[in-house]
Design an enzyme around this catalytic site. Sequence first.
Site, PDB file in Angstrom:
ATOM      1  N   CYS A   1      43.948  12.939 -81.181  1.00 23.91           N
ATOM      2  CA  CYS A   1      42.868  13.016 -80.214  1.00 23.91           C
ATOM      3  C   CYS A   1      41.646  12.865 -81.335  1.00 23.91           C
ATOM      4  CB  CYS A   1      42.595  14.349 -79.887  1.00 23.91           C
ATOM      5  SG  CYS A   1      42.410  15.644 -81.064  1.00 23.91           S
TER       6      CYS A   1
ATOM      7  N   ASP B   1      40.330  14.379 -83.903  1.00 29.75           N
ATOM      8  CA  ASP B   1      39.461  15.510 -84.196  1.00 29.75           C
ATOM      9  C   ASP B   1      39.614  15.899 -85.676  1.00 29.75           C
ATOM     10  OD1 ASP B   1      38.986  15.720 -81.660  1.00 29.75           O
ATOM     11  OD2 ASP B   1      39.942  17.767 -81.244  1.00 29.75           O
TER      12      ASP B   1
ATOM     13  N   CYS C   1      36.752  18.429 -79.509  1.00 26.41           N
ATOM     14  CA  CYS C   1      36.127  19.081 -78.066  1.00 26.41           C
ATOM     15  C   CYS C   1      36.139  20.739 -78.382  1.00 26.41           C
ATOM     16  CB  CYS C   1      37.558  18.800 -77.436  1.00 26.41           C
ATOM     17  SG  CYS C   1      39.167  19.730 -77.904  1.00 26.41           S
TER      18      CYS C   1
ATOM     19  N   CYS D   1      45.233  21.820 -80.365  1.00 21.20           N
ATOM     20  CA  CYS D   1      43.850  22.388 -81.153  1.00 21.20           C
ATOM     21  C   CYS D   1      44.027  23.597 -81.947  1.00 21.20           C
ATOM     22  CB  CYS D   1      42.821  22.669 -80.101  1.00 21.20           C
ATOM     23  SG  CYS D   1      42.213  20.975 -79.113  1.00 21.20           S
TER      24      CYS D   1
END
Lengths: 154, 173
Positions: free
Chosen positions: A61, A63, A87, A130
């Site tokens: 993603c 991140d 996110c 995450c």
Amino acid sequence: MALTPASTLLKSFCGLCNPFKVLCASYHPKVIDHYENPRNVGSLDKDDKSVGTGLVGAPACGDVMKLQIKVDENGKIIDAKFKTFGCGSAIASSSYTTEWVKGKTVDEALKLKNTEIAKELSLPPVKLHCSMLAEDAIKAALSDYRIKQKKDEA
Amino acid sequence: MTYFELFDIEPHMDLDLDALKVKFLALQQQYHPDNNQNDVEQAVEKSSQINQAYETLKHIDSRAAYLLKLAGQDSGLEQSIHDFEFLQSALELREQLDEADNSEQFTALRTEVTQWIDGLIREFHIDYTEQDWSEARDTVRKLRFFRHVLLDIDKAEDKLFDDEQFDAFDDDF
């Protein structure tokens, strides 16, 4: 997107988010709380030998997560800071992790599992990565701290 | 049959994307269920395989990942990136993206990311040729990472543009 107002949460940036807009719009209250009032945002001096720095990135993603710990002479974590671009779930995961590690010993902190973070924040399956990123970040910070200490002994 | 064989091309990083698209459309036409009334089920299956192959080959990161898969070296591609220097640059890039508020800045960021990607493609060529699989996996992770950064740059710019339009709309009243 670490420090932007909460209104941007729902238009969050995580790449995996977009196919799942409905899921994004229904973040668990705990995630929203950590996102709106992130604990321990900031930086510690990475050259300080009592500070361990973990920096990790998620290919899935885009991140980036930086997590730092400060350890006292008894091996106890007395401070933790993070800076995360990602996110809402990534920010909440790192915020929760910094809170969790404070007051723990280095050995205790090593035992943190991503499943625990995910459970605490009620992350949906698409957001599990995450919490994995947060686990990787704390492990990297602990390992950086240990390497620094070993160098010091040598 | 590999995705490359399906499109009748050599398994390689360098692809002519226009030619790939032409071939894709031709294959879709050929296996369209409407044109294969005698065996619709098989046509549907083939059609979905063609879609998947096109999606995989079209993007540089998934194409590289697929080459690793064919070599049996694609495990752990989802793992986090740990290259400290790389991540420090990525963090800076993310910070700049957060602060960007005009098209020039977005364009500059896009150029920077594209240069990174070009460098990574060159790296992958070397890793792949020398069969340095661990390095190749690391390069694929970074390529994938940057695909998402590019998407985020687009999103941030769209959002800014939308907000500006909204403000202009607001002024009228």
